[in-house]
Scaffold this active site. Structure first.
Site, PDB file in Angstrom:
ATOM      1  CB  SER A 104     -13.699  -4.707  -0.129  1.00  0.00           C
ATOM      2  OG  SER A 104     -12.495  -4.107  -0.513  1.00  0.00           O
ATOM      3  N   PRO A 105     -15.802  -4.912   2.982  1.00  0.00           N
ATOM      4  CG  PRO A 105     -16.074  -4.424   5.250  1.00  0.00           C
ATOM      5  CD  PRO A 105     -15.025  -4.503   4.170  1.00  0.00           C
ATOM      6  CG  LEU A 106     -18.638  -0.723   3.964  1.00  0.00           C
ATOM      7  CD1 LEU A 106     -18.130   0.618   4.482  1.00  0.00           C
ATOM      8  CD2 LEU A 106     -20.096  -0.913   4.329  1.00  0.00           C
ATOM      9  N   GLY A 107     -18.160  -3.251  -0.264  1.00  0.00           N
ATOM     10  CA  GLY A 107     -18.116  -3.310  -1.727  1.00  0.00           C
ATOM     11  C   GLY A 107     -17.300  -2.200  -2.341  1.00  0.00           C
ATOM     12  NE  ARG A 108     -12.132  -3.808  -4.492  1.00  0.00           N
ATOM     13  CZ  ARG A 108     -10.987  -4.018  -3.843  1.00  0.00           C
ATOM     14  NH1 ARG A 108     -10.430  -3.041  -3.165  1.00  0.00           N
ATOM     15  NH2 ARG A 108     -10.405  -5.212  -3.865  1.00  0.00           N
ATOM     16  N   GLY A 109     -16.985   0.745  -1.272  1.00  0.00           N
ATOM     17  CA  GLY A 109     -17.757   1.973  -1.180  1.00  0.00           C
ATOM     18  C   GLY A 109     -19.095   1.922  -1.888  1.00  0.00           C
ATOM     19  CE1 TYR A 151      -2.968  -3.096   0.359  1.00  0.00           C
ATOM     20  CE2 TYR A 151      -3.258  -2.614   2.689  1.00  0.00           C
ATOM     21  CZ  TYR A 151      -3.524  -3.401   1.584  1.00  0.00           C
ATOM     22  OH  TYR A 151      -4.344  -4.488   1.709  1.00  0.00           O
ATOM     23  CG  HIS A 207      -1.069  -8.891   0.001  1.00  0.00           C
ATOM     24  ND1 HIS A 207      -0.623  -7.601   0.003  1.00  0.00           N
ATOM     25  CD2 HIS A 207      -2.412  -8.808  -0.140  1.00  0.00           C
ATOM     26  CE1 HIS A 207      -1.651  -6.772  -0.129  1.00  0.00           C
ATOM     27  NE2 HIS A 207      -2.741  -7.486  -0.221  1.00  0.00           N
TER      28      HIS A 207
END
Length: 323
Positions: free
Chosen positions: A200-205, A53, A121
């Site tokens: 990404s539990p929010l679907g990448r926003g 990152y 990773h």
């Protein structure tokens, strides 16, 4: 709470730090550090970063933020993806020599003498997982790492790795819009007592219903099928269904999406990413949101348009997508 059966204790929700330095447009180190400090104040002590990152910049940022609060943090980082993932020039390296050099570089950037959880990773198709995990186990013996993890691994890889040294956690994308781990990865983790860490539990926003009207030119999401012109309208319509459910709980769509992930089990610790305090606080409130069985079932029936990555060949270990 316990993460898996290896003894690791983490907060019920973690914080993914990638976007503070990488992949999602402009960055603001001052706000990111304030967000990290606010996370610790709230009790979100499970912080997730990786050497990929910002090509080390994110580890340095996290290290600065926690320098005087290290004993409050359960710190996770990752190794194994090398090259420029955004440019598509990427590969994986799971050689024992690289394992040993990667941890030392990460510890220097993080400003600490150990990390609590060290993930591979991505699996290296050219190196048997037994060799990589064997080298990772040496880091535990040396006191540089407390627990071992894998990211985006297959059920077979997880089983083989766990036979060499206990695997504490498997990190994979898991959300209302990304369900593929449920087929084989989730069952083997539960059989072996391995915790699940959904990124990404929010679907990448996407599941927040609050996407910017126009993504920045360097925003990673521009490369993802679910954000393409032909799929985005369909997926935003599904988010409206999430919003309808949220309205019954006086919640936001993102909180409902997180509550769905949290409801999948006490062995599940999602790590939604954010670089802003207001979204961090919104995410934290989802811990107290309990959805009805009917609403959980309704949400489970949503099927998004488009694959989560443009090339799913990584499932066979051929490529290394970003997370």
């Amino acid at each position: 709470m316990k993460l898996g059966s290896s003894g690791a204790e983490v907060s019920r929700l973690g914080l993914g730090c990638m976007g503070m330095s990488f992949a999602y447009g402009s960055t603001d180190d001052t706000e990111s550090i304030a967000t990290l400090h606010r996370a610790l104040d709230l009790g979100i002590t499970f912080l997730d970063t990786a050497d990929l990152y910002g090509f080390g910049a994110n580890e340095e940022l996290v290290g600065r933020a926690i320098a005087d609060r290290r004993d409050e943090v359960f710190l996770a980082t990752k190794f194994g993806i090398v090259g420029n993932s955004l440019a598509g020039d990427r590969s994986v390296n799971g050689s024992p020599q690289y394992v040993r050099s990667a941890i030392d570089a990460s510890l220097t950037r993080l400003g600490t003498d150990h990390v609590d959880l060290y993930y591979q990773h991505r699996a290296d198709p050219g190196i048997p997982i037994e060799e990589t995990v064997g080298a990772m186990a040496e880091l535990v013996e040396a006191g540089k790492v407390r627990y071992l993890g894998l990211s985006e691994s297959s059920a077979d890889t997880i089983r083989r790795a766990h036979a060499v040294h206990p695997i504490t956690a498997v990190q994979s994308e898991w959300s209302l819009f990304s369900r593929d781990i449920e087929e084989s990865v989730l069952p083997v983790c539960r059989e072996l007592g391995i915790g699940l860490v959904p990124y990404s539990p929010l679907g990448r926003g996407l599941l927040t219903g609050a996407l910017p009207t126009d993504l920045a030119d360097d925003d990673f999401r521009r490369t993802l099928p679910r954000f393409s012109d032909e799929n985005l309208e369909t997926n935003l319509a599904l988010v409206e269904q999430v919003r309808e459910i949220a309205g019954r709980y006086d919640a936001t769509p993102g909180q409902v999406a997180l509550a769905w992930v949290l409801a999948q089990g006490n062995d599940v610790v999602p790590i939604p990413g954010t670089k802003r305090r207001r979204y961090l606080e919104e995410n934290w409130a989802a811990v107290d949101l309990k959805l009805s069985a009917d609403d959980l079932a309704s949400l489970s029936g949503l099927t998004p348009a488009g694959a989560r990555y443009p090339d799913m060949a990584w499932v066979a270990g051929k490529t290394a997508p970003l997370d």
